[in-house]
Design an enzyme around this catalytic site. Structure first.
Site, mmCIF file in Angstrom:
data_model
loop_
_atom_site.group_PDB
_atom_site.id
_atom_site.type_symbol
_atom_site.label_atom_id
_atom_site.label_comp_id
_atom_site.label_asym_id
_atom_site.label_seq_id
_atom_site.Cartn_x
_atom_site.Cartn_y
_atom_site.Cartn_z
ATOM 1 N N ALA A 1 0.801 -1.225 0.000
ATOM 2 C CA ALA A 1 0.000 0.000 0.000
ATOM 3 C C ALA A 1 0.830 1.269 0.000
ATOM 4 O O ALA A 1 0.379 2.304 -0.498
ATOM 5 C CB ALA A 1 -0.945 -0.008 1.201
ATOM 6 N N GLY B 206 -1.932 5.744 -2.104
ATOM 7 C CA GLY B 206 -2.553 6.328 -3.286
ATOM 8 C C GLY B 206 -3.600 5.443 -3.925
ATOM 9 O O GLY B 206 -4.749 5.863 -4.145
ATOM 10 N N ASP C 204 1.069 -3.806 -5.923
ATOM 11 C CA ASP C 204 1.710 -2.659 -6.570
ATOM 12 C C ASP C 204 3.194 -2.801 -6.272
ATOM 13 O O ASP C 204 3.715 -2.229 -5.327
ATOM 14 C CB ASP C 204 1.136 -1.357 -6.004
ATOM 15 C CG ASP C 204 1.592 -0.138 -6.774
ATOM 16 O OD1 ASP C 204 2.313 -0.295 -7.775
ATOM 17 O OD2 ASP C 204 1.242 0.977 -6.370
ATOM 18 N N CYS D 264 5.362 0.284 -12.132
ATOM 19 C CA CYS D 264 5.584 1.501 -12.915
ATOM 20 C C CYS D 264 6.890 1.338 -13.689
ATOM 21 O O CYS D 264 7.722 2.234 -13.739
ATOM 22 C CB CYS D 264 5.600 2.752 -12.040
ATOM 23 S SG CYS D 264 6.714 2.692 -10.629
#
Length: 441
Positions: free
Chosen positions: A243, A247, A316, A369
């Site tokens: 987390a 975001g 993520d 990313c």
């Protein structure tokens, strides 16, 4: 400070960054402390010059006849003034007049390079402004277009806002920040995009009432898309396993309409710290933060009761951040092959740790990313080989979570069997890879 003095200061700061390999933000902060006379406008202009030079470090050095790795701070700054700021040789010469606090006058060689040199015969990594050792990896993803993809990553990123649907509509948010001239994003129905000023300075968004009251959050449209594609079920059980500052957690909660239960966890307590205030400001009630305790494997004990119960687990994953170079241009030059190898190992471990939490029929969303296949395609292939109960949902199906916008996005993004890749050149977002998997048994 005069424009010439700002350029001279930028050359000084770039020299420190190149010599000491320190983050640009730290060097700029030190410069500000040592030069108290510089006002906020001077500091902002200096930062813009430095970051623009770092964005085009390779191409600027090449333009000035210098080799990457042996380039001079002055050469990088002068080359950027032509490539990044579009100044001609006379305009650059006017800044370099040798007056007090100004850079020394242009040499004949510098004048010739600024007048005649081009990037036409430069290698791809120079035209794309990325480290040479990453050329093979980027070629594997983009082929002959890798220099164009890299060049898009060297541009400035806009300021993207996510409208918090728990606090209001996009129309309401657009009205409240109308003085910033926002426009809706092309892909996410939650995005408002604000163009930066000519010098790259962003407006003080965190002082805006719409931000303070939780109506908008700062979040790149690509990040917003990743959460939407994960499709958290309203009333379901969701685990955000990495987390960080929260975001995507905030967006997942809003997409769930404050219903069900969302668990937010990160193995670094410091990264997790900002999430508490952000949850309160966003008006979120369905998030339970699970903080790590102690050190080592026992940290995972705080999640033991969630095993086999989750409708969705979002990973993520920590990555090289190659997709965020627009926002962190100095990071690409500090990156080393060892960091990539470490991230690949870490990602595999996190995916393996995430798998047990997914219930049969539940989904596992993997997001980075990064633009590199080693962190994206290869990770998904290896994971599904190790965990045959999981299969990838075709990206053409995943994008349907965006409705008609998803169909348009599929035509713009790089669609692979293992997932969807967003890039600044293709989608105008930061670089993001999103893969959605389902557990069949």
């Amino acid at each position: 400070m005069t424009p010439a003095a700002r350029l001279s200061a930028a050359i000084e700061v770039i020299g420190t960054i190149l010599a000491e390999r320190r983050p640009a933000a730290d060097v700029l902060k030190d410069w500000g402390r040592a030069h108290r006379f510089a006002g906020s406008g001077d500091r902002a202009a200096l930062s813009s010059l430095v970051y623009d030079a770092l964005r085009r470090r390779a191409s600027s050095a090449y333009l000035m006849g210098e080799t990457l790795g042996e380039e001079t701070p002055r050469g990088v700054a002068l080359g950027m003034m032509k490539l990044g700021r579009g100044l001609d040789v006379e305009a650059i010469s006017a800044l370099c007049d040798g007056a007090r606090f100004a850079p020394a006058p242009l040499t004949e060689a510098e004048r010739a390079r600024l007048t005649e040199a081009t990037l036409d015969d430069a290698p791809a990594f120079v035209r794309g402004d990325y480290p040479e050792w990453l050329d093979a990896s980027l070629e594997a993803v983009f082929g002959e277009a890798r220099d164009a993809e890299g060049a898009a990553l060297a541009d400035r990123a806009p300021l993207d806002l996510r409208v918090n649907s728990l606090k209001g509509t996009i129309d309401k948010a657009q009205q409240q920040v109308a003085h910033l001239n926002p426009v809706p994003g092309p892909w996410s129905p939650l995005t408002l995009r604000i163009a930066l000023e000519a010098d790259g300075k962003a407006p003080p968004l965190t002082a805006e009432p719409a931000y303070i009251k939780g109506l908008v959050e700062i979040q790149d449209e690509g990040s917003q898309i990743a959460a939407i594609l994960a499709a958290p079920p309203r009333g379901g059980q969701v685990l955000d396993l990495c987390a960080g500052g929260g975001g995507k957690t905030l967006e997942l909660a809003a997409l769930m309409d404050n219903a069900g239960q969302l668990y937010a966890y990160d193995d670094d307590l410091r990264r997790l710290a900002p999430i508490h205030e952000r949850i309160q400001r966003a008006g979120i009630h369905n998030v339970q933060v699970r903080s790590p305790k102690g050190r080592g494997p026992e940290r995972g004990d705080v999640l033991a009761d969630l095993v086999g119960r989750m409708d969705l687990v979002l990973v993520d994953a920590p990555c090289t951040g190659t997709g965020t170079w627009r926002r962190n241009p100095d990071a690409k030059w500090r990156m080393r092959p060892g960091a990539l190898a470490e991230r690949i190992k870490e990602q595999a471990e996190i995916l393996d740790a995430a798998a047990p939490f997914v219930k049969p029929g539940g989904r596992l969303a993997y997001v980075t990313c990064s633009l590199l296949d080693e962190e994206n395609i290869a990770q998904i292939r290896a994971f599904t080989a190790r965990h045959p109960a999981f299969r990838v949902i075709p990206p053409a199906e995943s994008v349907l979570a965006l409705g008609e916008r998803g169909l348009a996005l599929a035509g713009a993004a790089l669609m692979r069997p293992e997932g969807i890749l967003l890039t600044p050149r293709r989608t105008g977002t930061d670089g993001f890879f999103v893969s959605i998997m389902v557990r069949d048994a």
